[in-house]
Design a protein around this motif. Sequence first.
Motif, short mmCIF file in Angstrom:
data_model
loop_
_atom_site.label_atom_id
_atom_site.label_comp_id
_atom_site.label_asym_id
_atom_site.label_seq_id
_atom_site.Cartn_x
_atom_site.Cartn_y
_atom_site.Cartn_z
N PRO A 293 -10.52 9.78 -35.03
CA PRO A 293 -10.69 8.51 -34.32
C PRO A 293 -9.31 7.91 -34.09
CG PRO A 293 -11.15 8.20 -36.65
CD PRO A 293 -10.86 9.66 -36.47
N GLY A 294 -9.12 7.29 -32.99
CA GLY A 294 -7.79 6.76 -32.70
C GLY A 294 -6.94 7.76 -31.93
N VAL A 295 -7.40 9.01 -31.90
CA VAL A 295 -6.63 10.03 -31.20
C VAL A 295 -7.48 10.77 -30.16
CG1 VAL A 295 -5.36 12.19 -31.43
CG2 VAL A 295 -5.12 10.45 -33.19
N THR A 296 -8.56 11.39 -30.61
CA THR A 296 -9.27 12.35 -29.77
C THR A 296 -10.25 11.69 -28.80
OG1 THR A 296 -9.29 13.67 -31.79
CG2 THR A 296 -10.48 14.57 -29.90
N LYS B 209 -4.16 1.55 -32.56
CA LYS B 209 -3.00 0.83 -33.12
C LYS B 209 -3.14 0.69 -34.64
CE LYS B 209 -0.11 -3.09 -32.03
NZ LYS B 209 -0.48 -4.42 -32.49
N ALA B 210 -4.36 0.44 -35.09
CA ALA B 210 -4.56 0.20 -36.52
C ALA B 210 -4.85 1.48 -37.31
CB ALA B 210 -5.71 -0.79 -36.70
N ALA B 211 -5.06 2.60 -36.62
CA ALA B 211 -5.52 3.82 -37.31
C ALA B 211 -4.39 4.51 -38.08
CB ALA B 211 -6.10 4.80 -36.29
N HIS B 212 -4.78 5.30 -39.11
CA HIS B 212 -3.79 6.10 -39.85
C HIS B 212 -3.01 6.98 -38.89
CE1 HIS B 212 -4.88 5.05 -43.88
NE2 HIS B 212 -6.11 5.49 -43.77
N LEU B 213 -3.76 7.52 -37.94
CA LEU B 213 -3.14 8.39 -36.95
C LEU B 213 -3.58 7.85 -35.60
CD1 LEU B 213 -1.53 10.97 -37.61
CD2 LEU B 213 -3.49 12.24 -36.85
N GLY B 214 -2.62 7.33 -34.84
CA GLY B 214 -3.05 6.56 -33.68
C GLY B 214 -2.57 7.06 -32.34
#
Length: 670
Positions: A452-455, A30-35
């Motif tokens: 991080p936040g995706v994979t 939720k907080a990541a640049h790419l989430g």
Amino acid sequence: MPEKPSVPAGSFTSVLNEKRQFKPSAAFSKAAHLGSEAAYQKLYRESIKSPEKFWGRMAKQELIWQRPFKKVLQWKEPFAKWFVGGALNVSVNCLDRHLGTATANKAALIWEGEPAADGKPGEERTLTYQQLHREVCRFGNVLKQKGIQPGDRVIIYLPMVPEAAIAMLACTRIGAVHSVVFGGFSAQSVADRVQDCGAKMIITSDGGYRRGGVVPLKKNVDDALEIRTSEGIHLAASVSSVIVLRRTGHEISMRTGRDFWWHQEIEHAASECPPARMDSEAPLFILYTSGSTGKPKGILHSTGGYLLGAKLTTRYVFDLKESDVYWCTADVGWVTGHSYVVYGPLANGGTSLMYEGAPNFPEPDRFWRIVDKYRVTILYTAPTAIRAFMKWGDQWPNKHDLSSLRLLGSVGEPINPEAWMWYFTVIGKKRCPIVDTWWQTETGSILITPLPGVTPTKPGSATRAFFGIFPEVVDEQGKGVPRNTGGKLVIRKPWPSMLRGLWGDNERYKQVYWSEVKGSYFTGDGCRQDKDGYFWIVGRIDDVLNVAGHRIGTAEVESALVSHPSVAESAVVGRPDELKGQALVAFVTLKTGVTPSSQLREQLRQHVGKEIGPVAKPDDIRFADLLPKTRSGKIMRRFLKQVASGAEIKGDTTTLEDLSVLSKLSSQDD
Ligand code: PRX
């Protein structure tokens, strides 16, 4: 002639590991640049469908150009030009751009020096963007005053102190090309590098602290400047000045007219230094790294493409934000220190922590103490260090509050799943995603990595390609192999931060990287993609070893050994090592009349240390009467590797010149 690289059969990757997956937490995403996978796929597809459009858009969006570029890519294989016609300055992109913003007074660099052996804490320094800008401009003026001009080469041979970053950025300010030499390299290595790149200046210090001792950097420079080859060639003849930083206060000799103290030179230097307007393709730095043959290669990076790669990957791979305290533990003498201690974090306005000392001095909790003290949020280190921490025991990290950490990174060698799990559990408390990042000195920035936040991650896999990158696993003919089949890792298309060549040696550049697999960049690594398309890097398949994350060419160590008067011939191979990943084993035959002894063994180790640097000292030296060779005279390294690792000798031995050699080697156990 080295043997042709062959694809290694296996590694520690098991089906079990492939099934073990860790998804990023909803809170992190939720907080990541790419989430989200959807957001990632959108950008990834764009980058793959039309990479030039993607990179062109990113270059405009991310970098400040003094002159806009006209063309994104000019590709005349194997020579790439990115952002053709554009001009920019790296120091402007790392410093000036933040000055008018809230970032100006934020910490750009936080530095901690090595503590004393008695536990007395190390010095601390913080430089805001404003302060760093001033220091870089002042030192840029010193360089100019000493006659350094755009395009001139400057060697930086410093410990991990803020001045290393200042010197690098000052070079970029005035358009000089830096070549940082790791402080663990010897006088001979410094001299070789000076000679290869024709450096005009060396920037060094009176010493650096390491595990309570002092590394005599200036003394090494003095020695390097005197070295002459047997033909009488003065290797460092191009150097006209040496700038010396006072770090330890130890006595050193200063030669009038050649050596100048940093603090004296800077005293009257103006704090304004107009940035040089550099062509996007202007050389930015040269970094020497080992290859399969001969002396280290001068990997050449250029301005625009490199900076874009470093900046974009730092943002997406480390999810770097305003509030982060980011710590990459690499030395600036390696490419990781260039891209992820200095250029990537600063271009993003991040806070980058630098630490001078070793992870276990004075005690094995050094890293965790620092994480706790500075509330480090992102930690990027190497599997070798992680394996050492595992060995030293959980009590050391457990003594400290590591709750500030939110992301962990790994780089430099394959990380074994056990070390990955320990890092994840004991350091990250199962909260922090791990990014296992694959790249090389040559690639300039990370190419294969989780986001991080995706994979979803799998312990031991570097997972997927970064935006705009086309890796593939291929067979001996250069054809893509089916999933779950081992092969060579290649990159099919050029990317902005790729090396532009080898300094002064276009032929070697073509031959090393672009002739193994037609039309593709050959990485030198073995790899396999699993059913989900995840990349599992197996390790080097050429004659380059990865010892504790350091790249060491076997040929370099061999030539250092044979330069010793007692040695007739040598062959160096790797054997698996629990801590260092690989250890160096040297097989040595001696000249007639020389008898093997443990003193000689130690002398040879010291000799290699002197010729190359302590990192290249063989872990094991075995004396032999003969080395196993084919009838055409090639050393059969395959067998030596098996002997070195204590494995039963397998494979075709019929071409061996003298079969009895093998039994002699394997029966020697001292
Ligand atoms: O074999 C790969 C290994 O390190 C090599 C590159 O070394 P160097 O140029 O010194 O750069 C190191 C830091 C970027 C590669 O060819 N390597 C690097 N990262 C990984 C890796 N092997 C497996 N997994 C990685 N994450």
